[in-house]
Design a protein around this motif. Structure first.
Motif, PDB file in Angstrom:
ATOM      1  N   LEU A 148       0.886  -1.250   0.083  1.00 11.00           N
ATOM      2  CA  LEU A 148       0.040   0.151   0.078  1.00 11.00           C
ATOM      3  C   LEU A 148       0.987   1.291  -0.010  1.00 11.00           C
ATOM      4  N   THR A 149       0.217   2.174  -0.587  1.00 11.96           N
ATOM      5  CA  THR A 149       1.222   3.555  -1.014  1.00 11.96           C
ATOM      6  C   THR A 149       0.267   4.642  -0.516  1.00 11.96           C
ATOM      7  N   HIS A 150       0.868   5.622   0.155  1.00  9.61           N
ATOM      8  CA  HIS A 150      -0.013   6.982   0.502  1.00  9.61           C
ATOM      9  C   HIS A 150       0.303   7.738  -0.584  1.00  9.61           C
ATOM     10  N   GLN A 151       1.231   7.622  -1.534  1.00 10.44           N
ATOM     11  CA  GLN A 151       1.440   8.691  -2.865  1.00 10.44           C
ATOM     12  C   GLN A 151       1.577   7.618  -4.039  1.00 10.44           C
ATOM     13  N   LYS A 152       0.771   7.788  -5.114  1.00  9.08           N
ATOM     14  CA  LYS A 152       0.972   6.974  -6.162  1.00  9.08           C
ATOM     15  C   LYS A 152       1.783   7.723  -7.025  1.00  9.08           C
ATOM     16  N   PRO A 153       3.031   7.137  -7.652  1.00  9.89           N
ATOM     17  CA  PRO A 153       3.679   7.939  -8.539  1.00  9.89           C
ATOM     18  C   PRO A 153       2.940   8.393  -9.799  1.00  9.89           C
ATOM     19  N   ASP A 154       3.397   9.637 -10.227  1.00  8.50           N
ATOM     20  CA  ASP A 154       2.712  10.450 -11.603  1.00  8.50           C
ATOM     21  C   ASP A 154       3.558  10.220 -12.789  1.00  8.50           C
ATOM     22  N   ILE A 155       3.133  10.164 -13.916  1.00 12.27           N
ATOM     23  CA  ILE A 155       4.081  10.161 -15.006  1.00 12.27           C
ATOM     24  C   ILE A 155       3.823  11.870 -15.498  1.00 12.27           C
ATOM     25  N   THR A 156       4.790  12.381 -15.410  1.00 14.36           N
ATOM     26  CA  THR A 156       4.633  14.013 -15.824  1.00 14.36           C
ATOM     27  C   THR A 156       5.029  14.230 -16.954  1.00 14.36           C
ATOM     28  N   PRO A 157       3.903  14.588 -17.712  1.00 15.74           N
ATOM     29  CA  PRO A 157       4.277  14.856 -19.244  1.00 15.74           C
ATOM     30  C   PRO A 157       5.476  15.790 -19.518  1.00 15.74           C
ATOM     31  N   THR A 158       6.194  15.816 -20.667  1.00 18.04           N
ATOM     32  CA  THR A 158       7.159  16.760 -20.832  1.00 18.04           C
ATOM     33  C   THR A 158       6.572  18.204 -21.212  1.00 18.04           C
ATOM     34  N   ASN A 159       6.950  19.129 -20.834  1.00 20.91           N
ATOM     35  CA  ASN A 159       6.324  20.514 -21.023  1.00 20.91           C
ATOM     36  C   ASN A 159       7.553  21.083 -22.110  1.00 20.91           C
ATOM     37  N   PHE A 160       6.969  21.226 -23.274  1.00 23.44           N
ATOM     38  CA  PHE A 160       7.900  21.588 -24.431  1.00 23.44           C
ATOM     39  C   PHE A 160       7.781  23.015 -24.475  1.00 23.44           C
ATOM     40  N   THR A 161       6.710  23.822 -23.736  1.00 25.87           N
ATOM     41  CA  THR A 161       6.689  25.032 -23.719  1.00 25.87           C
ATOM     42  C   THR A 161       7.446  25.856 -22.790  1.00 25.87           C
ATOM     43  N   LYS A 162       8.119  25.263 -22.165  1.00 28.84           N
ATOM     44  CA  LYS A 162       8.968  25.643 -20.904  1.00 28.84           C
ATOM     45  C   LYS A 162       9.955  26.486 -21.163  1.00 28.84           C
ATOM     46  N   VAL A 163      10.519  26.031 -22.669  1.00 29.38           N
ATOM     47  CA  VAL A 163      11.729  26.857 -23.150  1.00 29.38           C
ATOM     48  C   VAL A 163      11.063  27.536 -24.513  1.00 29.38           C
ATOM     49  N   GLN A 164      10.905  28.645 -24.337  1.00 32.06           N
ATOM     50  CA  GLN A 164      10.335  29.511 -25.656  1.00 32.06           C
ATOM     51  C   GLN A 164      11.554  29.675 -26.410  1.00 32.06           C
ATOM     52  N   VAL A 165      11.422  29.629 -27.770  1.00 33.68           N
ATOM     53  CA  VAL A 165      12.437  29.705 -28.752  1.00 33.68           C
ATOM     54  C   VAL A 165      11.639  30.522 -29.902  1.00 33.68           C
ATOM     55  N   THR A 166      12.714  31.307 -30.701  1.00 34.84           N
ATOM     56  CA  THR A 166      12.109  32.008 -31.851  1.00 34.84           C
ATOM     57  C   THR A 166      13.032  31.132 -33.064  1.00 34.84           C
ATOM     58  N   ASP A 167      12.047  31.043 -33.885  1.00 32.28           N
ATOM     59  CA  ASP A 167      12.592  30.457 -35.159  1.00 32.28           C
ATOM     60  C   ASP A 167      13.941  30.960 -35.756  1.00 32.28           C
ATOM     61  N   ILE A 168      14.846  30.238 -35.787  1.00 26.64           N
ATOM     62  CA  ILE A 168      16.422  30.972 -36.310  1.00 26.64           C
ATOM     63  C   ILE A 168      16.200  31.382 -37.677  1.00 26.64           C
ATOM     64  N   PHE A 169      15.446  30.697 -38.343  1.00 25.98           N
ATOM     65  CA  PHE A 169      15.457  31.338 -40.054  1.00 25.98           C
ATOM     66  C   PHE A 169      13.934  31.982 -40.162  1.00 25.98           C
ATOM     67  N   GLN A 170      13.607  32.955 -39.169  1.00 28.88           N
ATOM     68  CA  GLN A 170      12.167  33.673 -39.325  1.00 28.88           C
ATOM     69  C   GLN A 170      12.512  34.629 -40.503  1.00 28.88           C
ATOM     70  N   ARG A 171      13.763  35.047 -40.820  1.00 30.22           N
ATOM     71  CA  ARG A 171      13.740  35.962 -41.937  1.00 30.22           C
ATOM     72  C   ARG A 171      13.308  35.535 -43.423  1.00 30.22           C
ATOM     73  N   LEU A 172      13.139  34.215 -43.358  1.00 26.89           N
ATOM     74  CA  LEU A 172      12.454  33.637 -44.467  1.00 26.89           C
ATOM     75  C   LEU A 172      11.030  33.799 -44.650  1.00 26.89           C
ATOM     76  N   GLY A 173      10.480  34.357 -43.597  1.00 27.16           N
ATOM     77  CA  GLY A 173       9.097  34.856 -43.603  1.00 27.16           C
ATOM     78  C   GLY A 173       8.075  33.832 -42.817  1.00 27.16           C
TER      79      GLY A 173
END
Length: 694
Positions: free
Chosen positions: A499-524
């Protein structure tokens, strides 16, 4: 690559100093934008324990790759030749090659099984955790492929994008050696998110860019090479999960704060591997196959459960009867989940793949925590007996608390007197406690036996100390309960209900944690200027102002669309067509310009007129393009929209890049389009800018 002032994020293990994540802040631009990566990998030449380990792994991976090429050549020659003498020579050479491969794989297995280098430097005695080494990869040169694609597909001078190509290659190079902390994770996520833009910009659906991605199996070192970006993305995601395991293993679990950090890291590692398992098909290497990822998820969940037990042990200050029963059930739960991992590791595909030290460690932990569960059961029964006076005073508490917990303590009721009677009889409690201690000692000895069979585990002094201390503690307790007049054979202790009082969770990866800008944004904007779209060459239209205006209707922004031309007007006579996109006005790039900005540029033109650079988008692969454009047009910030899409349901944009066999998704009624001969225009009904004629 241009970088703002920030200190280089590196970690040194050789001196025993491991910097915590909180000591490594990231300096982000105040406006939230990223003009290039601000993160760096570890110095590949730094002589730290971890870098030495990775250098040895890289060297062995190269040797394995060489031997496998030699074996493939020898096997081809053996099949092709009809000369018996040549066949004998080749067969002898093959035996040497196979022998060398086996030795290299055993050496690599020992390196990949090295758990000590990733453990904490704390003096506290804790059972070591199992970390996962990162996948190694070769350098990749994007220069020629991207330059050719920019010239051929976008019709621009590729030399104008040398800075962007260099920035991309430096980011990938840094990603190969991430530091073992938050900065390393963000470096991997930054590159992972940039791969979305790279895929949209340079990887059409029906052809590849010609770039080969080489990655080595994290456990066996067997090389894999593919040209699809999905392989690159899946491998980076795997390394994100692996890095989380290393961060979790290095936490100081002698305090609750360190345990909580370890729990969070292992849960996030499980989330990364689970995401990969659900969205990745036909993996070219065993470490990213379904059975392997399933095993890794279960292993991470088991280590979370172990941390939960350690936290319960630390926070349980009282020695109450029910508290000890709780510890026993928590330990039984840890044993059960490790037993499940052990069964997964013995499956046909995994049996010969998982390192022997891993399988041994999992079996040792299963036996060890089962022994602890019986030990705590014995402590509860034998050290917390109530006297007659206390029984009268605490009768209600005993009946409602201890008795209820004890009745639910076993998987099935043991033979003999009722448990409620055992609870109130000191002698019966002693005998049952002794039975539990007997099973605890047996399990401890089995754990020590399995430990002694593995050479790698024998080198881990801290594991030996843990097993010896707990075994001695159970033996001492058993001797304390043993009496000279104990002639009855010790009964078999019943199985404890986990018996456990804390069932483990599977934490989804949060890809929005790191905000990036398109390196090739000058293409349009990606809504139009992507690899899936096809358009004619840029042509220049010269417009002369007349009394009736320029004779065109504009709609939307980024880029502005020519929604209509007046028959017989200035624009129509100059060759401007409905559906053209304005990319420059008088030589000034306006791919990212808003509607009002382009209008102002047109209004401020001189009497000699204005030159419009326009492109005509063709109807090839337009279904996905139109849907993406409409989605992107709902937001004024194109890059933030992409991040929201990226962090949405698992089956959406990110997931689609992980499927090896790309399938065309049927878009259902995403928006009504108007087709005009060989051109098309997008439905801008939802755009805030109103249609206007000039």
């Amino acid at each position: 690559m241009e970088e703002p002032a920030t200190r280089q994020l590196e970690m040194s293990l050789s001196d025993g100093n491991v910097t915590s994540d909180d000591d490594l802040p990231l300096t982000l631009p105040t406006d939230g934008s990223l003009s290039g990566s601000i993160r760096k990998g570890c110095d590949p030449f730094a002589q730290t324990q971890r870098s030495k380990l990775q250098h040895r792994r890289a060297r062995i991976n190269q040797q394995i790759n060489k031997e496998m090429r030699m074996r493939a050549g020898a096997e081809n020659l053996f099949r092709a030749t009809t000369n018996n003498k040549v066949k004998e020579t080749v067969a002898l050479e093959l035996s040497f090659v196979n022998s060398n491969l086996q030795l290299l794989k055993e050496e690599l297995e020992e390196l990949n099984s090295n758990m000590e280098v990733y453990q904490t430097d704390s003096e506290a005695i804790n059972v070591p955790m199992i970390p996962l080494g990162l996948k190694e990869t070769k350098e990749v040169d994007f220069t020629v492929s991207i330059e050719d694609f920019i010239c051929e597909h976008y019709g621009e001078d590729s030399s104008l994008y040398d800075k962007e190509i260099k920035e991309l290659m430096e980011l990938r190079q840094a990603m190969r050696t991430p530091s073992r902390n938050l900065a390393g994770l963000e470096l991997l996520m930054e590159y992972y998110n940039q791969l979305y833009y790279l895929d949209q910009r340079f990887f059409p659906l029906h052809r590849n860019l010609g770039v080969h991605f080489h990655w080595y199996d994290s456990l066996t070192g067997v090389p894999s090479c593919q040209r699809t970006l999905a392989f690159e993305k899946g491998s980076v995601l795997f390394n994100i999960g692996a890095l989380y395991t290393q961060i979790g293993a290095r936490q100081d679990r002698s305090a609750t704060a360190g345990i909580d950090r370890a729990i969070d890291a292992f849960q996030r590692a499980a989330g990364a591997f689970n995401y990969l398992k659900e969205n990745f098909s036909n993996a070219p290497s065993l470490d990213m196959s379904g059975p392997s990822l399933c095993m890794l998820v279960r292993l991470m969940v088991s280590q979370v459960q172990e941390c939960v037990f350690e936290r319960v042990t630390l926070t349980t200050q009282d020695t109450h009867f029910t508290s000890q029963l709780c510890l026993a059930q928590e330990a039984a739960r840890v044993s059960d989940v490790y037993l499940l991992v052990q069964q997964t590791m013995t499956q046909p595909l995994m049996k010969d793949y998982v390192p022997f030290s891993w399988a041994s460690m999992v079996q040792v932990k299963s036996e060890h925590f089962r022994a602890l569960s019986h030990y705590y059961a014995a402590v509860a029964l034998c050290d917390h007996t109530l006297s007659a006076e206390e029984e009268e005073e605490e009768e209600d508490e005993c009946d409602e608390g201890a008795e209820k917990a004890f009745l639910q303590f076993y998987v099935s009721s043991p033979a003999g007197p009722p448990l409620s009677q055992v609870l109130r009889d000191p002698e019966k409690r002693r005998k049952l406690g002794k039975a539990h201690l007997r099973r605890a000692v047996i399990r401890h000895e089995e754990a020590m036996r399995v430990h002694s069979l593995c050479r790698i585990l024998r080198k881990m002094d801290i594991l030996q100390d843990v097993l010896s201390l707990t075994h001695k503690r159970s033996l001492d307790k058993y001797s304390e309960l043993d009496r000279e007049d104990d002639f009855d054979e010790t009964a078999e202790a019943p199985e404890i209900q986990s018996l456990t009082h804390q069932k483990p969770d599977i934490t989804p990866t949060n890809f929005t944690k790191v905000q990036v800008t398109d390196i090739f944004q000058r293409l349009g904007p990606l809504s139009v200027f992507c690899a899936r779209a096809r358009w004619g060459p840029v042509h220049v239209i010269c417009l002369q102002k007349r009394e009736g205006g320029l004779g065109l209707t504009l709609r939307g922004d980024s880029p502005v669309l020519v929604a209509g031309v007046v028959p017989g007007g200035c624009a129509a006579e100059a060759g401007l067509r409905e559906g053209d996109y304005i990319v420059a006005v008088d030589g000034d790039d306006c791919k990212w310009a808003k509607h009002g900005e382009v209008v102002q540029m047109l209004k401020s033109c001189s009497e000699r007129g204005v030159e419009l650079s326009v492109v005509t988008l063709h109807s090839h692969d337009t279904q996905q393009l139109e849907r993406r454009a409409i989605l992107l047009s709902h937001s004024s910030d194109k890059e933030n929209t992409r991040q929201r899409l990226l962090s949405g349901a698992k089956g959406q944009s990110s997931a689609s890049l992980l499927n090896w066999n790309r399938k065309k998704t049927r878009e259902g009624g995403g928006g009504v389009t108007k087709r005009l001969g060989s051109t098309f225009s997008l439905s801008f009904g939802s755009i805030r800018d109103t249609e206007a004629m000039y």
